[in-house]
Design a protein around this motif. Structure first.
Motif, PDB file in Angstrom:
ATOM      1  N   VAL A   1       0.854  -1.206   0.000  1.00 35.31           N
ATOM      2  CA  VAL A   1       0.000   0.000   0.000  1.00 35.31           C
ATOM      3  C   VAL A   1       0.887   1.254   0.000  1.00 35.31           C
ATOM      4  CG1 VAL A   1      -2.013  -1.034   1.109  1.00 35.31           C
ATOM      5  CG2 VAL A   1      -0.205  -0.066   2.527  1.00 35.31           C
ATOM      6  N   GLU A   2       0.259   2.398  -0.153  1.00 37.01           N
ATOM      7  CA  GLU A   2       0.983   3.662  -0.166  1.00 37.01           C
ATOM      8  C   GLU A   2       1.809   3.786   1.123  1.00 37.01           C
ATOM      9  OE1 GLU A   2      -2.291   3.345  -0.068  1.00 37.01           O
ATOM     10  OE2 GLU A   2      -3.247   4.335  -1.766  1.00 37.01           O
ATOM     11  N   PRO A   3       3.048   4.211   1.019  1.00 34.88           N
ATOM     12  CA  PRO A   3       3.923   4.194   2.220  1.00 34.88           C
ATOM     13  C   PRO A   3       3.694   5.377   3.148  1.00 34.88           C
ATOM     14  CG  PRO A   3       5.130   4.970   0.320  1.00 34.88           C
ATOM     15  CD  PRO A   3       3.757   4.689  -0.172  1.00 34.88           C
ATOM     16  N   LEU A   4       2.468   5.652   3.507  1.00 33.16           N
ATOM     17  CA  LEU A   4       2.171   6.843   4.301  1.00 33.16           C
ATOM     18  C   LEU A   4       1.233   6.566   5.470  1.00 33.16           C
ATOM     19  CD1 LEU A   4       1.937   8.825   1.082  1.00 33.16           C
ATOM     20  CD2 LEU A   4       3.332   9.621   2.953  1.00 33.16           C
ATOM     21  N   ASN A   5       1.210   5.316   5.906  1.00 34.46           N
ATOM     22  CA  ASN A   5       0.264   4.947   6.972  1.00 34.46           C
ATOM     23  C   ASN A   5       0.915   4.671   8.310  1.00 34.46           C
ATOM     24  OD1 ASN A   5      -2.194   4.591   5.140  1.00 34.46           O
ATOM     25  ND2 ASN A   5      -0.631   3.354   4.158  1.00 34.46           N
ATOM     26  N   THR A   6       2.213   4.391   8.304  1.00 34.59           N
ATOM     27  CA  THR A   6       2.899   4.068   9.563  1.00 34.59           C
ATOM     28  C   THR A   6       3.991   5.095   9.820  1.00 34.59           C
ATOM     29  OG1 THR A   6       4.445   2.655   8.399  1.00 34.59           O
ATOM     30  CG2 THR A   6       2.528   1.570   9.346  1.00 34.59           C
ATOM     31  N   PRO A   7       4.407   5.333  11.043  1.00 27.57           N
ATOM     32  CA  PRO A   7       3.834   4.830  12.294  1.00 27.57           C
ATOM     33  C   PRO A   7       2.470   5.448  12.592  1.00 27.57           C
ATOM     34  CG  PRO A   7       5.562   6.432  12.753  1.00 27.57           C
ATOM     35  CD  PRO A   7       5.542   6.252  11.283  1.00 27.57           C
ATOM     36  N   LYS A   8       2.153   6.528  11.888  1.00 32.02           N
ATOM     37  CA  LYS A   8       0.878   7.203  12.086  1.00 32.02           C
ATOM     38  C   LYS A   8       0.636   8.001  10.818  1.00 32.02           C
ATOM     39  CE  LYS A   8      -1.043  10.140  15.678  1.00 32.02           C
ATOM     40  NZ  LYS A   8      -0.670  11.004  16.799  1.00 32.02           N
ATOM     41  N   GLU A   9      -0.598   8.074  10.433  1.00 34.53           N
ATOM     42  CA  GLU A   9      -0.902   8.784   9.189  1.00 34.53           C
ATOM     43  C   GLU A   9      -1.003  10.279   9.480  1.00 34.53           C
ATOM     44  OE1 GLU A   9      -4.398   7.204   7.208  1.00 34.53           O
ATOM     45  OE2 GLU A   9      -4.618   9.227   6.410  1.00 34.53           O
TER      46      GLU A   9
ATOM     47  N   THR B   1      13.594   4.256  -6.096  1.00 39.09           N
ATOM     48  CA  THR B   1      12.985   3.305  -5.156  1.00 39.09           C
ATOM     49  C   THR B   1      12.050   4.078  -4.233  1.00 39.09           C
ATOM     50  OG1 THR B   1      14.692   3.547  -3.482  1.00 39.09           O
ATOM     51  CG2 THR B   1      15.059   1.863  -5.154  1.00 39.09           C
ATOM     52  N   PHE B   2      11.101   3.391  -3.669  1.00 41.65           N
ATOM     53  CA  PHE B   2      10.234   4.006  -2.659  1.00 41.65           C
ATOM     54  C   PHE B   2       9.960   2.980  -1.552  1.00 41.65           C
ATOM     55  CE2 PHE B   2       6.213   1.920  -3.571  1.00 41.65           C
ATOM     56  CZ  PHE B   2       6.342   1.524  -4.902  1.00 41.65           C
ATOM     57  N   PRO B   3       9.672   3.449  -0.333  1.00 43.05           N
ATOM     58  CA  PRO B   3       9.439   2.500   0.758  1.00 43.05           C
ATOM     59  C   PRO B   3       8.099   1.790   0.570  1.00 43.05           C
ATOM     60  CG  PRO B   3       8.965   4.721   1.495  1.00 43.05           C
ATOM     61  CD  PRO B   3       9.496   4.849   0.109  1.00 43.05           C
ATOM     62  N   VAL B   4       8.051   0.566   1.016  1.00 38.61           N
ATOM     63  CA  VAL B   4       6.815  -0.206   0.863  1.00 38.61           C
ATOM     64  C   VAL B   4       6.188  -0.442   2.230  1.00 38.61           C
ATOM     65  CG1 VAL B   4       5.990  -2.549   0.363  1.00 38.61           C
ATOM     66  CG2 VAL B   4       7.343  -1.325  -1.330  1.00 38.61           C
TER      67      VAL B   4
END
Lengths: 305, 247
Positions: B54-62, B88-91
């Protein structure tokens, strides 16, 4: 007995230039106004629910209030002829009435105008954390006359809009990021370079400690009993407090684990005997005049010269 | 690890363990990764678990929908040029529950194995907080660990007449479309408008018929991932990101 056939609804209450006003007109006026209030309120509730996920509260609420009061004002003016009042005449009279009302209700009008400015200029928004007139907390609502705030300890505070508008406002979440600072004290015997490296490493591991603007860790003061290290970190406004409270204890633990301690206030005492003080002259030994080193008991006389 | 699972199942990879087991009349979802443990109770049968990037913007908090990718080396692009590079982008790994037929997916868990850091793009007074990622630049698609990093094919187009010096790009999660199958893939573009401004966005290729929901690239068929941001009922959210504070 013959009762006269009187229709109560048709009897004339008073006459105006627009014609006679009957109880039926008055009832019609009240009914339309009541229906309009109910309709506006239902419409506002419906719009508030449908816009909840799409528009933020601070944008939606002023629009809804404008819609609610705007609708009521328009309907009120348009049904005035029912009770024999000419809106154009009211507008003419409004000038004089306005002055009279202005003097009579200076504070209310002041609050009302300030409320309008608050809604349009928007120095604060619903949900913001602000400090107004020494009161800090969350803005829960901006009404026509007053602003409601919930303090951090959960109290509801109502502040007149005029006061909000004319006083200094500190908006804690006005910018997307903010900086906080610690002062860490270490002993003179500790390696300040190592302490700075350890603190920087801890900051680097914290996701919410921003990379840009970059944090700074440096020796800020060489004090009497310790070396002061200043730590300045930028964080998102929503996360800074949690980060600040968490990181300080982590810094303390990490420094202690690495043998770097937070010092107690201390003084180094150099105690000199009278013998050391005197110039080196050869004297006849006199056993009775032997100097003794006194133990230092009095705090004020620690350094013996 | 990515794929569709019908309970009961258990899957384990790179220290992540995900399982759904029956306990009495209900199902229990369990996930462990390192010290992190998550447990959820699922009421209802005939449910399917979907694990996908998913988009790498949910952890540790959105806290932000924006991803800033900092280039390891500054890139210079001539005026009017159009070039393609790979980043590259974080997964982040998203776990969804859905009805059979993959309808109504609902996110139940999200995790990541990569380092997380945030940064500010722009000024302190009016900038935007972004998730930060530093990437090497590749001229061909690199081989990466799909549980940690994804490949972004970025088309750079310099619409100005000057040389552009590019060291970062910011993307909005609302427009992201991830594809996966052996690797995790995203196709983006960056249009340099002038010396200081650029616009970024994602290429969504609607394919109809049997291949709907798939991306065909380099003779490789990738499946479209369910996104966290894509599932939301969006209002007037811009899918592009306007970079007004330089690149």
């Amino acid at each position: 007995m013959i009762l006269p056939d009187i229709n109560l609804l048709d009897f004339t209450l008073y006459s105006t230039s627009e014609g006679p006003v009957t109880p039926a007109d008055l009832i019609k006026f009240i009914a339309i106004l009541s229906f309009s209030i109910i309709f506006s309120r239902v419409l506002t509730i419906y719009l508030r629910r449908s816009l909840k996920d799409r528009v933020s509260k601070d944008v939606g609420e002023p629009i809804l209030k404008l819609l609610y009061y705007g609708t009521l004002v328009v309907i009120f003016i348009s049904i005035l002829p029912l009770i024999g009042l000419d809106p154009s005449g009211l507008l003419l009279a409004g000038g004089v009435a306005g002055i009279v009302l202005g003097f009579a209700s200076q504070n209310i009008v002041g609050n009302l105008v300030s409320g309008c400015f608050l809604m349009f200029e928007r120095p604060i928004k619903i949900g913001d954390q602000v400090e107004v007139n020494g009161i800090a907390g969350y803005v829960t609502d901006i009404r026509i006359i007053s602003t409601l705030m919930r303090t951090y300890d959960g109290l509801l505070v109502r502040i007149p809009n005029q006061q909000v508008f004319t006083t200094n406002i500190t908006n804690i979440v006005g910018h997307p990021v903010r900086r906080f600072e610690y002062t860490i004290r270490i002993r003179y015997s500790d390696d300040a370079g190592a302490a700075i490296w350890l603190i920087k490493d801890l900051i680097d591991k914290e996701p919410f400690a921003l990379l840009s603007p970059s944090p700074s860790v440096f020796v800020s003061d060489l004090a009497d009993s310790w070396v002061e290290i200043a730590v300045r970190i930028w964080a998102p406004v929503s996360e800074w407090f949690g980060l600040k409270t968490r990181l300080l204890w982590n810094i303390k633990k990490t420094l202690e684990e690495n043998g770097i301690e937070i010092p107690y206030p201390q003084r180094v005492l150099h105690i000199k005997s009278e013998e050391e003080k005197k110039p080196q002259v050869i004297e006849e030994p006199n056993e009775n005049k032997l100097e003794e080193t006194e133990p230092v008991l009095n705090f004020e006389e620690r350094v013996l010269n | 690890m990515y794929g569709y699972y019908d309970p009961p199942f258990s899957v384990e990879q790179e220290g992540i363990s995900i399982s759904v087991e029956r306990t009495g009349d209900r199902w229990t979802y369990r996930r462990t990764s390192g010290k992190d443990e998550v447990e959820r109770l699922i009421l209802g049968d005939r449910k399917r678990i979907i694990i996908n990037p998913v988009e790498p913007l949910n952890t540790p908090k959105e806290i932000t929908p924006n991803l800033l990718i900092e280039f390891e080396k500054t890139l210079l692009l001539a005026g009017g040029e159009k070039k393609q590079i790979f980043l590259t982008f974080p997964v982040e790994i998203g776990v969804f529950i859905s009805d059979t037929g993959n309808k109504n997916p609902q996110l139940i868990d999200v995790l990541t194995l990569v380092r997380q850091k945030f940064t500010l793009y722009g000024e302190v007074s009016n900038g935007v907080v972004c998730k930060h990622w530093k990437s090497r630049l590749y001229s061909v698609s690199p081989i990466l660990d799909p549980l940690q990093e994804g490949i972004m094919e970025l088309t750079l187009r310099n619409a100005s007449s000057d040389w552009a010096s590019i060291s970062k790009a910011v993307f909005s999660a609302y427009g992201m479309k991830l594809y996966y199958d052996g690797d995790v893939f995203m196709k983006a573009r960056m249009d340099i408008l002038n010396r200081n401004t650029a616009e970024t966005g994602f290429d969504i290729q609607p394919i109809n018929g049997e291949m709907k929901g798939y991306l065909v690239k380099d003779q490789k068929i990738r499946k479209e991932a369910f996104g966290v941001y894509g599932l939301r009922k969006l209002g007037f959210v811009p899918l592009k990101f306007y970079m007004g504070w330089g690149f």
